[in-house]
Design an enzyme around this catalytic site. Structure first.
Site, PDB file in Angstrom:
ATOM      1  N   GLU A  24       0.817  -1.218   0.000  1.00  0.00           N
ATOM      2  CA  GLU A  24       0.000   0.000   0.000  1.00  0.00           C
ATOM      3  C   GLU A  24       0.851   1.268   0.000  1.00  0.00           C
ATOM      4  O   GLU A  24       0.524   2.241  -0.664  1.00  0.00           O
ATOM      5  CB  GLU A  24      -0.892  -0.018   1.240  1.00  0.00           C
ATOM      6  N   ASP A  25       1.966   1.235   0.753  1.00  0.00           N
ATOM      7  CA  ASP A  25       2.718   2.469   1.001  1.00  0.00           C
ATOM      8  C   ASP A  25       4.032   2.591   0.223  1.00  0.00           C
ATOM      9  O   ASP A  25       4.671   3.640   0.255  1.00  0.00           O
ATOM     10  CB  ASP A  25       3.049   2.597   2.504  1.00  0.00           C
TER      11      ASP A  25
END
Length: 736
Positions: free
Chosen positions: A90-91
């Protein structure tokens, strides 16, 4: 600017990593330590430049989540690896395929379930709900997704202090709305209690601090009471050769607050602030007999309350919880709850679903309760095609319910949520049985489909091929399965009616020489107060909307156009009139990150007044609405639509009047109402909108609706009224 000591940070990261390995050591198999080290190195490298809001290195978060998975939930190597890597996709630049290549399919699938969906969503949908749905769908493949997400949420709640106020409210609301109920349903009692307490800490911090301080203040006297209470029980258990531990633990702050609200009592009147827990080391075959022997010993010393005996050993809860609960009267005249369970039962009560695997070899019938629920959830998730918000609401509605135990005509046990009806039972048997359900026989007596079932009922369902689900059915079903299947059937029916209705509208518009286009159809929907076009067309198809009324629509549209033209020509005068009505000396409410002054409306569901802790919510049609953070709708709004929540803060309190409600309880006497109204009207110059009073057998119960300037003004009024002779309690309630 904050100075960073890299050496100190490196040391802290290494210490946390070593602590994780120490706790993992008992269950690690050959090669596991290397995999964990590889996951740690990959996560450390991926998050190298990242920091949390608190300023600490980001890697400390995945390490903490992995630690919770091992120490507080009892998960293994696969979960540790997934927890360490749960944010990398996600990051950072890393892809799911990279994770799959290094750690395999299982870990990749879990991380994919934990990764939020990005992108643009349909108008009216909620990104939070879409992400909840994605995560819950993975539950049908691997329960560990939810367990790791709960560990992630617990650490985020523990470190919420560094987040801005609106983010605190959003995260806390999501937590109480979905994650705490999920922890409860999966049997994670300790995590559920901590999540609830932390929610209260950030949504109603004054109440949290007050109860927390009072619990600490009474600790010494409470410990002394517990020592005296358990002394004779301990002595007798030792004499009879039991291997045991006795714990006395206070109830959670959240449950104490709930009891105070529910019973409308102060902290001092909550009698069961703590419970005594007796945990036995007992062989599996003797668990039940030993628990009842201990119950017998406890009740030899203290008189039990017959209405407060709960046997969850013979019939465990569907989340796997097993325990024997009784409430007994102590020598000092105080009720005390005593919980009796074995070490195995205690592990399952604290660590829930994860603890089942530890006792898999001794699998007994009771383990199937949670397995059955997971199986039902899988069915529900695979078949549900509702919009995401509806899906999450349906799923959540079953999480907190207690169970009712009922039997089929052949004697098979079915566990349903408390309050379930004969119709819920029918859908639990089979979708077709539910859809054709005409009535039921409960204990050989004929009952309607909305008959509420009770423990021990034996139920036989009666069906008819002519029967079809209708919208009324939704009002009296409790289970997600029944609700989902009824909605599916109604949608199918509605589509058929809508197709017919659309043809009717086409013909009618042609007759009155109106063009069929999206604007006309949308105006027709609004004119007939239908929520959606499908609703509008199906209402026409069913004959609930008379096609002849379309002539009225045409006339109304022409009148509306004339009026709007007249209004536009005099817009300035109209604005001046509005300003006159509003007045120029109102309280200022600053809204948004930059604390701007913008137009807003006060929400009627909680009637905030200056001084209340509030937040702004951007509505679709009515601009920004201001709600109290304690509003009954706050958790749902912030959970589903956190991205539409904005900061709001009162900047000054002037002499504007805001509607508030006070409830007054006391002992009735001559002149009491006169004394109360004199303080309100004469001393504090407050205008009352309404007052209702009820007196019964010497008890005075009054509700007053009045206008105040702010919370300070209201608090002063409450204190003054509490001093009136005969008044026992004054409390605020939400006016409508």
């Amino acid at each position: 600017m904050m100075t960073i000591d890299e050496e100190v940070e490196k040391k802290e990261i290494l210490n946390k990593y070593r602590k994780l390995l120490r706790h993992s050591k008992p269950f690690l198999q050959a090669g596991d330590a290397k995999l964990i080290k590889r996951a740690f190195s990959m996560s450390l490298d991926a998050h190298r430049e990242m920091r949390r809001k608190s300023g600490e290195p980001y890697i400390l978060h995945p390490l903490a989540v992995a630690q919770i998975c091992v120490e507080e939930i009892g998960l293994g190597t696969t979960s540790i690896i997934a927890a360490l890597l749960h944010d990398v996709v996600e990051d950072t630049e890393m892809e799911i395929e990279d994770v799959k290549r290094v750690f395999g399919e299982k870990v990749a699938r879990i991380i994919d379930g934990l990764t939020k969906i990005s992108g643009v969503f349909d108008y009216g949908s909620s990104q939070q709900a879409e992400n909840f749905r994605k995560m819950l769908l993975t539950l049908s493949q691997d329960v560990r997704v939810i367990l790791i997400k709960l560990a992630d949420r617990l650490h985020n709640m523990r470190t919420l202090e560094s987040m801005p106020r609106n983010k605190q409210l959003k995260v806390a609301s999501e937590t109480i709305y979905l994650y705490a109920p999920l922890a409860h349903r999966l049997g994670l009692y300790a995590i559920k209690s901590e999540l609830e307490d932390l929610n209260l800490k950030y949504t109603e911090s004054d109440i949290y601090e007050e109860i927390s301080n009072k619990i600490n203040d009474t600790k010494t006297s409470r410990d002394r009471f517990i020592r005296r209470f358990i002394a004779p029980i301990q002595s007798e258990l030792k004499d009879q050769g039991f291997d045991f531990v006795i714990k006395g633990r206070p109830k959670s702050i959240f449950s104490i607050w709930n009891k105070m609200k529910k019973q409308e009592i102060p902290f001092e009147q909550v009698y069961d602030l703590f419970a005594i827990r007796i945990i036995l080391n007992s062989d599996p075959e003797n668990e039940k007999a030993d628990s009842w022997k201990v119950y017998s010993i406890v009740t030899d010393f203290y008189k039990p309350n017959p209405d407060r005996l709960r046997d969850w050993i013979s019939t465990p809860k569907s989340n796997g919880y097993e325990s024997l609960h009784t409430t007994v009267m102590s020598a000092s005249g105080q009720w005390v709850e005593v919980q009796i369970r074995t070490k195995r039962m205690d592990d399952i009560a604290e660590k829930g679903y994860a603890a089942h695997w530890k006792y898999k070899d001794n699998a007994s019938a009771q383990e199937s309760g949670l397995e059955q629920w997971i199986s039902k959830v899988r069915d529900l998730l695979e078949q549900n095609n509702s919009p995401a918000i509806e899906f999450v609401d349906d799923f959540r509605s079953n999480l907190f319910n207690e169970e009712v135990f009922v039997f089929t005509p052949k004697g098979d046990l079915r566990i349903l949520p408390n309050g379930s009806t004969a119709l819920d039972f029918a859908f639990d048997i089979h979708t077709e049985v539910g859809a054709r359900c005409l009535g039921a026989k409960v204990n050989s007596k004929l009952v309607p489909i909305n008959h509420t079932l009770h423990n021990g009922d034996q139920v036989e369902i009666l069906t008819s091929n002519k029967q079809r689900p209708n919208e009324d059915w939704l009002q009296f079903v409790k289970t997600s399965k029944a609700r989902s299947k009824i909605k599916d059937a109604i949608k199918e029916d509605r589509k058929l009616w809508a197709a017919e209705g659309k043809e009717i509208i086409k013909r009618k518009l042609k007759q009155i020489k109106m063009e069929l286009n999206s604007e006309t159809v949308e105006q027709l929907r609004a004119f007939f107060d239908a929520k959606t076009l499908l609703d509008f067309y199906s209402e026409v198809g069913k004959g609930k909307i008379d096609p002849r009324d379309i002539k009225k629509f045409k006339q109304a549209r022409e009148i509306s156009r004339k009026i709007s033209e007249e209004r536009i020509s005099d817009a300035k005068t109209f604005q001046k009139e509005i300003s006159k009505i509003k007045g120029g000396n109102q309280d200022i409410l600053f809204i948004g990150e930059d604390m701007d002054r913008v137009d807003y409306k006060l929400a009627k569901c909680c009637n905030p007044i200056p001084g209340d802790d509030v937040f702004g919510f951007i509505t679709v049609n009515e601009g920004i609405k201001i709600h109290r953070t304690s509003c009954p709708n706050a958790a749902e709004l912030m959970s589903h639509y956190g991205y539409r929540v904005v900061k709001a803060k009162w900047a000054s309190q002037k002499s504007s009047a805001f509607l508030a409600g006070l409830k007054i309880i006391g002992t009735d006497r001559v002149g009491l109402i006169n004394d109360v109204t004199r303080i309100i009207s004469d001393e504090l110059k407050v205008n009352m909108r309404s007052i209702t009073v009820d007196t019964d057998t010497g008890i005075f119960d009054g509700s007053i609706s009045l206008y105040v300037n702010d919370t300070i003004h209201l608090d002063l009024l409450i204190k003054k009224l509490e001093k009136v002779p005969g008044v026992v309690k004054v409390s605020r309630y939400d006016t409508v």
